[in-house]
Design an enzyme around this catalytic site. Structure first.
Site, mmCIF file in Angstrom:
data_model
loop_
_atom_site.group_PDB
_atom_site.id
_atom_site.type_symbol
_atom_site.label_atom_id
_atom_site.label_comp_id
_atom_site.label_asym_id
_atom_site.label_seq_id
_atom_site.Cartn_x
_atom_site.Cartn_y
_atom_site.Cartn_z
ATOM 1 C CG ASP A 91 10.104 -2.445 7.784
ATOM 2 O OD1 ASP A 91 9.167 -1.975 8.474
ATOM 3 O OD2 ASP A 91 10.222 -3.663 7.548
ATOM 4 C CE LYS A 144 12.312 7.042 -9.507
ATOM 5 N NZ LYS A 144 13.735 7.279 -9.187
ATOM 6 C CG ASP A 168 5.722 -1.833 3.663
ATOM 7 O OD1 ASP A 168 5.573 -2.004 4.884
ATOM 8 O OD2 ASP A 168 6.094 -2.727 2.884
ATOM 9 C CE1 TYR A 215 2.124 -1.952 0.135
ATOM 10 C CE2 TYR A 215 0.890 -3.159 1.790
ATOM 11 C CZ TYR A 215 2.086 -2.679 1.309
ATOM 12 O OH TYR A 215 3.235 -2.919 2.007
HETATM 13 C C1 IPM Z 1 3.331 -3.078 7.746
HETATM 14 C C2 IPM Z 1 3.449 -4.491 7.246
HETATM 15 C C3 IPM Z 1 2.220 -4.789 6.393
HETATM 16 C C4 IPM Z 1 2.259 -3.870 5.186
HETATM 17 C C5 IPM Z 1 2.089 -6.252 5.962
HETATM 18 C C6 IPM Z 1 2.081 -7.176 7.156
HETATM 19 C C7 IPM Z 1 0.881 -6.468 5.105
HETATM 20 O O1 IPM Z 1 4.629 -4.678 6.538
HETATM 21 O O2 IPM Z 1 2.353 -2.777 8.465
HETATM 22 O O3 IPM Z 1 4.209 -2.274 7.448
HETATM 23 O O4 IPM Z 1 2.938 -4.157 4.193
HETATM 24 O O5 IPM Z 1 1.602 -2.838 5.252
HETATM 25 MG MG MG Z 2 5.939 -3.026 6.581
#
Ligand code: IPM
Ligand code: MG
Length: 371
Positions: free
Chosen positions: A249, A189, A245, A142
């Site tokens: 999710d 990984k 990340d 990132y």
């Molecule tokens: C999260 C979101 C963020 C990330 C985005 C909005 C930049 O997906 O907080 O998980 O990728 O960290």
């Molecule tokens: Mg995210």
């Protein structure tokens, strides 16, 4: 206690869900004798529209001077579909994480029996699921060097980590595991990536300081599969930025609704609390979004400020609404209540205005008060 809370409504449903949290925090303040002072500031597409900058300097200053930050959501479709946009809402959040050194993103994933039917997983796989993901938040791909060649045909995103970045979040995760089931899984990984091998090395060294914690190592591809096959095997998952990340999710759907899950981003100074769902622009302004992710984030904020009884009361309020079927449209598409009503009910619970042992069949809701 007197506390200064920076509030960033952000984009999409951010304002309406965060508004419910503020109502609940005000009820906490009234019941427990605290005083919360809120300072509103801008970030994201909202900030770009108003100032041209996704993170105005003033927002950084207010956040640095606050005891905690309550944040809604970020993102707008007009930027998502335009890869050439020079200024993007998400830059605001990334810069805030970096400026405040919010290096650890903590995302608990738990399940509620009343929502089991919404999960794509089989009910037997949902029992006893209770895990926390520790995602590194200020390093890795990132924040590495980025480059696009002049002819536009080649792009680069570099992933770097150093010992210090790995060490500080690892200590936090181990300490957290000590207060739970004492099991930590490092997800990486390491069969391919040099950064992952450094993570393993540093975590193995640190593990010696936490002999009571059992440590496992798992490759990220396998972890993605295990999360769906057997999620109850996880207690604390520790991982780098990008893997965290994606996995967080993925893990969020276990509970049945993305709208339920809170998160905390902690670092060296004030910490930030936000629901993990995005800005959900299709629902913005319709009073249908689930405010519980935000309200549970406010509970994490209270815990962080040392107000554990207060946090437990808010969580009990959330469980109360769920157990009586007071839910938003994402959870029950037929019998659903508005964002505001759910916020009002949880506020009323905190204010002890709800009768005990009520029967939903005999409830009617008028102006948020149960009669
Ligand atoms: C999260 C979101 C963020 C990330 C985005 C909005 C930049 O997906 O907080 O998980 O990728 O960290
Ligand atoms: Mg995210």
């Amino acid at each position: 206690m007197n506390k200064n809370i920076a509030v960033i409504f952000g984009d999409g449903i951010g304002p309406e869900v965060t508004g419910q949290s503020i109502k609940v925090l005000d009820a906490v303040a009234a019941r427990f004798g605290h005083s919360f002072h809120y300072t509103h500031c801008l970030m994201g597409a909202d900030a770009i529209d108003k100032t041209g900058n996704p993170l105005p300097d003033e927002t950084i200053e207010v956040c640095l001077g606050s005891d905690a930050i309550l944040f809604g959501a970020i993102g707008h479709p007009k930027y998502d579909n335009d890869p050439t946009a020079k200024v993007r809402p998400e830059q605001g959040l990334l810069k805030l994480r970096k400026s405040l050194q919010l290096y650890a993103n903590i995302r608990p994933v738990s399940t509620y029996p009343s929502l089991h039917h919404l999960s794509p997983l089989k009910p037997k796989n949902l029992e006893h699921v209770d895990m926390v993901i520790f995602r590194e938040l200020t390093g890795g791909i990132y924040f590495g060097k980025k480059h696009l060649s002049e002819d536009g045909n080649e792009a680069l995103d570099e992933c770097t980590y150093n010992r210090n970045e790995i060490g500080r979040i690892s200590h936090l995760a181990f300490q957290y595991a000590q207060g739970r089931r004492k099991h930590l899984t490092l997800v990486d990984k390491a069969n391919v990536l040099e950064t992952s091998r450094l993570w393993r090395k540093v975590v193995q060294e640190i593990a010696a300081d936490y002999q009571d914690v059992k440590v496992d190592y798992m490759f990220v591809d396998n972890a993605a599969m295990q999360l769906m096959l057997n999620p109850k095997q996880f207690d604390v998952i520790l991982t780098e930025n990008m893997f965290g990340d994606i996995l967080s999710d993925e893990a969020s759907i276990i509970s049945g609704s993305l709208g339920m899950l809170p998160s905390a981003s902690v670092g060296t100074g004030s910490a930030l609390f936000e629901p993990i769902h995005g800005s959900y622009p299709q629902a913005a302004g319709k009073d249908i979004a689930n405010p519980i992710g935000s309200i549970l984030s406010a509970a994490m904020l209270l815990d962080h400020l040392g107000m554990t009884e207060e946090a437990a009361t808010v969580r009990a309020g959330v469980e109360w609404t769920l157990s009586y079927g007071f839910v938003t449209k994402d959870i029950d598409a037929v019998n659903y209540y508005s964002t505001t009503t759910i916020g009002d009910l949880i506020r009323d619970f905190v204010e002890q205005k709800l009768p005990a042992g009520v029967d939903r069949e005999h409830l009617s809701i008028s102006k948020s008060t149960i009669i």
